[in-house]
Write an enzyme that holds these catalytic residues in place. Structure first.
Site, PDB file in Angstrom:
ATOM      1  N   CYS A 105      -3.420   7.731  -8.557  1.00 33.98           N
ATOM      2  CA  CYS A 105      -4.622   7.913  -7.739  1.00 33.98           C
ATOM      3  C   CYS A 105      -5.426   9.135  -8.186  1.00 33.98           C
ATOM      4  CB  CYS A 105      -4.255   8.059  -6.268  1.00 33.98           C
ATOM      5  SG  CYS A 105      -4.107   6.467  -5.483  1.00 33.98           S
TER       6      CYS A 105
ATOM      7  N   LYS B  45       3.401   3.558 -12.206  1.00 33.78           N
ATOM      8  CA  LYS B  45       1.992   3.177 -12.272  1.00 33.78           C
ATOM      9  C   LYS B  45       1.204   4.320 -12.887  1.00 33.78           C
ATOM     10  CE  LYS B  45      -1.771   1.086  -9.659  1.00 33.78           C
ATOM     11  NZ  LYS B  45      -2.118   0.403  -8.409  1.00 33.78           N
TER      12      LYS B  45
ATOM     13  N   LYS C  55       0.862  -1.198   0.000  1.00 38.33           N
ATOM     14  CA  LYS C  55       0.000   0.000   0.000  1.00 38.33           C
ATOM     15  C   LYS C  55       0.897   1.246   0.000  1.00 38.33           C
ATOM     16  CE  LYS C  55      -3.883   2.378   1.475  1.00 38.33           C
ATOM     17  NZ  LYS C  55      -5.194   2.447   0.857  1.00 38.33           N
TER      18      LYS C  55
END
Lengths: 415, 450
Positions: free
Chosen positions: B134, B172, B45
């Site tokens: 995100c 990412k 995480k």
């Protein structure tokens, strides 16, 4: 419309209703067929896939509307219809070898959840028309209810103490109990329909007084075997026995014989078994394959312990000196024997009620059924008829279709 | 049995199944249980300066009775102190030296990146994954997808990380961008050793129609979240393939993410070029145990295909992913309805008439014809008329000259194998790009044809 407490039927089990989540899960399984076979199988042609998809989407009031616009007694029909041989029986899943959609349970969920018809509908202003119905069964209730929605004054005369016809007095309790039937009757009365119970009418006078008269008298008394010893305690007609069981108390006996091969016979036998009879035998004159009762009903009765005695007739009854029933003479082929019993229920059909039709000058066929056209109109233009009195004894849903069709036809004529 | 192990830019993993950086990889205790269950790797995480979260955080869309077809979250990166996470990561790596342990990172300044990377590598991680994806919360502070949407920033921060890192650096990517290849190329330009995609899709998952508040509600309000789960898989597959066939990215390994729930999903990502796959929603739904079937299923599949390793599967479908203009216009299919298995639901009839090209009919009536752009005349029922074994007279029939082979009937048919698409031979191979080269792109009935 209060019923007495401690009625025999209250001790009998109910079919379980769906929870909201179960209903949605089942509704999701429906394929939403085009020109669906279930609709074609429904005598009232309810748009079944559409009402089911409305359950799935959470539009429960819309779902009930889809049902009720075709079948105002959609609640009782959801519980009493032989869905196994109608909508559910025609589900395409059946041919595919899959579990068919439980249409009856879904219809119950929608109609029971929504409840009172007045929560969906406001009857239109009075249109100046008045109709009278004779008999407060499903056919008359549908006829009166659909007309009341359009502003017609509708009054129903009922000679019994309770309205609802066989829905109240005759349906097997595991399907529908009397108080549930009366609940639905009340929903229809709330649309402005008036019902007068304990009232015998003079049919002929109604024709002049009203714009239309609807005959929904159903059938008459239980037929009798006409064999020695039949008169007296312990031998009863099926419809009488069921009415006692539903509205009051009925004894199931210890050793019971039920004579007949129809659904009424099967119902009585099953109920006697459920009410605690030690031995219940269904005595039928022909073989299982000839029975008019549904195979799934017979199976359910046998699961409760009912025995089937085929190719046998009751030729007489044996009573003791006090007149108490001791045994029935049962003849199988050439052999006759005395079968000990303390209750025999005769379920071989009902007589036709000719009087009302005859007083109205309405034509009957040779079976004694009222003759009607496609709109349920008799040979007397102001007189319509529907339900068991025109078909000799079919399902509640057929009666509702008759009442609805007659109402629709009249509304079209009046428009 | 096929070899499931992989080497992702130097990161070795016993199989291609990794936990994605998300709640299932939040703590050492979780990751160790996941490794025990069979997961080959885990992306922890996202680490950074601890944050504050809100309640509630997740909301989902169900499809019928299938729960969590799509999941939306507004949770931020880890809310645990960095030293706690690092201590646990050290412990995990010590106990599971053969598993892949990757640190997902998100921070702001170059100096922050330097310190964070050093501290992570000091506890022995196998690689780093920079979270540029995100789409909620962190992006409002200039991190996450706000980086991933700016190719220049992607290149710049990637090159910082490469300057500091000794282990492989994965970037990412966010799908919330116009052209994913632009982002991928920017990462490669910064020196990225690998690419991970997709991060979640910016979304509002639904509205509480009584309270007039989107889900998930936080004290009478909500915010856009990140969408994931089975519903996003097609988007993720496309983006994986788009990178896999891009000239400048081709040699950079890809970690495929997005709606992967089983071995088949994983095999699809690998066939479109992924080296490893990452899973989050399916684990949040069913737990770590799902990896058992993933390993076994992929292994059985590779064996059945005669492939000896995952590597042999990788990229096999990339070549068949082409521009529309390179597809064969001469290829022709027609629908065939099996008279034995058809159950007569006639969903294909309605779908064809209302949603496609009006070529499926019912009944014996001759010359049925709704209006149709390609009308060849009247449709006539087959002679002799076909009656279905189950469907009886409800068996539909296809007017084959009218069928455009679109597949819709097959897609709505509930009976597997009942409707098949049959190839009609004899079509001449030709592509739109062929016509363009030959100057034959003008068709009759155009804007200027009066």
């Amino acid at each position: 419309m209060k019923l007495q407490a401690g009625r025999s039927e209250e001790s009998l089990p109910d079919k379980e209703a769906y929870t909201a989540a179960e209903a949605v899960a089942e509704a999701e399984r429906c394929l939403y067929c085009t020109d669906a076979p279930c609709i074609q199988a429904c005598p009232t042609s309810i748009d079944i896939p559409t009402f089911i998809k409305k359950i799935a989407s959470g539009n429960i009031r819309g779902s009930a509307r889809t049902i009720l616009e075709q079948n105002l007694l959609g609640y009782s029909c959801s519980r009493v219809c032989p869905v196994e041989v109608l909508c559910v029986g025609s589900c395409v899943y059946t041919g595919w070898g899959r579990e068919p959609i439980q249409i009856g349970k879904l219809q119950r969920h929608a109609t029971e959840t929504v409840g009172a018809l007045t929560s969906l509908y406001t009857p239109k202003p009075k249109n100046g028309k008045r109709v009278a119905c004779i008999g407060a069964g499903p056919a008359s209730l549908a006829f009166a209810g659909y007309l009341a929605l359009e502003g017609t004054e509708a009054i129903i005369f009922e000679k019994r103490s309770v309205p609802g016809g066989l829905n109240t007095t005759g349906v097997a309790p595991y399907k529908l109990k009397a108080d549930d039937s009366l609940r639905e009757v009340q929903w229809i009365l709330d649309l402005g329909v008036e019902v007068r119970t304990n009232t015998e009418v003079h049919p002929a006078s109604l024709v002049n007084e009203y714009d239309a008269v609807f005959i929904g008298v159903g059938l008459g008394d239980d037929s009798k075997l006409g064999v020695p010893g039949e008169e007296g305690p312990g031998v009863v007609g099926a419809v009488d026995w069921i009415e006692q069981m539903k509205l009051g108390t009925a004894k199931a006996g210890k050793r019971v014989l039920v004579v007949g091969g129809g659904n009424t016979a099967i119902d009585v036998a099953r109920e006697c078994a459920l009410l605690g009879a030690e031995d219940v035998a269904l005595v039928y004159r022909r073989t299982k394959k000839d029975m008019s009762g549904y195979a799934h009903e017979l199976l359910a009765a046998r699961e409760e312990g009912v025995r089937l005695v085929e190719s046998s007739v009751v030729t007489g009854f044996v009573r003791d000196a006090a007149g108490k029933l001791v045994a029935a003479r049962v003849k199988t082929g050439e052999a006759e024997r005395e079968v000990p019993c303390d209750l025999v229920v005769i379920a071989i059909g009902q007589a036709k009620l000719r009087a009302v039709a005859e007083q109205l000058g309405v034509a009957l066929d040779k079976r004694g059924c009222v003759v009607v056209d496609d709109n349920c109109r008799t040979n007397q233009p102001k007189v319509f008829a529907g339900g068991d009195c025109i078909n000799g004894g079919k399902e509640v849903v057929n009666a509702v279709a008759d009442g609805r069709n007659a109402a629709r036809h009249l509304l079209k004529e009046w428009a | 049995m096929a070899d499931l192990s992989i080497n992702f830019a130097g990161i070795k993993s016993p199989n291609p199944f990794w936990l994605a950086s998300a709640p299932p990889a939040n703590t050492g205790e979780q990751v160790m249980r996941a490794f025990d269950a069979g997961w080959g790797g885990a992306v922890w995480k996202t680490l950074g300066d601890p944050i504050l979260n809100v309640t509630s955080r997740f909301a989902a869309v169900d499809l019928g009775t299938y729960k969590m077809m799509g999941l939306n979250n507004i949770e931020l990166i880890t809310d645990r102190p960095l030293d706690v996470n690092l201590k646990e990561m050290y412990e995990v790596k010590k106990r599971y030296p053969k598993h892949a342990l990757i640190a997902s990172l998100m921070t702001e300044t170059k100096e922050d990146w330097r310190v964070l990377i050093k501290r992570c590598e000091d506890v022995g991680v196998d690689g780093l994954e920079l979270n540029f994806g995100c789409p909620h919360g962190m992006c409002e502070r200039g991190m996450g997808s706000s980086v991933g949407q700016e190719p220049k920033l992607i290149t710049e921060i990637t090159s910082w990380a490469k300057e500091f890192a000794k282990t492989p650096v994965l970037i990412k990517l966010t799908p919330n961008t116009g052209d994913i290849t632009e982002a991928g190329l920017a990462a490669v330009a910064g020196g990225a050793d690998g690419l991970s995609l997709i991060n979640t899709i910016k979304s509002i998952i639904g509205i509480d129609l009584n309270k007039m508040v989107p889900f998930p509600a936080v004290a009478g309000a909500s915010t856009n979240g990140g969408y994931c789960g089975p519903a996003v898989k097609p988007i993720a597959l496309y983006m994986t393939a788009a990178l896999a066939r891009e000239q400048g990215i081709r040699n950079t390994p890809i970690s495929g993410i997005g709606g992967i729930s089983n071995w088949k999903d994983a095999a699809e990502f690998i066939a479109l070029g992924a080296t490893s796959v990452q899973v989050c929603t399916a684990v949040m739904h069913y737990g770590y145990r799902i990896v058992g079937d993933m390993i076994e299923g992929l292994s059985e599949y590779l064996d059945a295909q005669g492939m000896k390793s995952v590597e042999e599967l990788r990229g096999r479908a990339v070549g068949a992913y082409r521009e529309w203009g390179d597809l064969d216009l001469g290829h022709k299919l027609v629908a065939r309805i099996d008279d034995k298995s058809c159950i007569g639901c006639q969903l294909c009839v309605t779908a064809c008439h209302d949603g496609a090209h009006q070529c499926i009919f019912t009944g014996r009536e001759e010359k049925q014809r709704p209006p149709h752009a390609h009308a060849h005349g009247n449709a006539t029922p087959p002679t002799p008329f076909r009656v279905g074994a189950i469907a009886g007279e409800r068996l539909p029939w296809v007017d084959e000259p009218e069928c455009v082979g679109c597949n819709l009937c097959q897609l709505v048919c509930p009976v597997p194998g009942c409707i098949t698409m049959q190839e009609v031979p004899g079509g001449k191979h030709e592509t739109w790009n062929d016509r363009t080269r030959e100057g034959r792109t003008k068709l009759p009935g155009g804007i200027h044809d009066v």
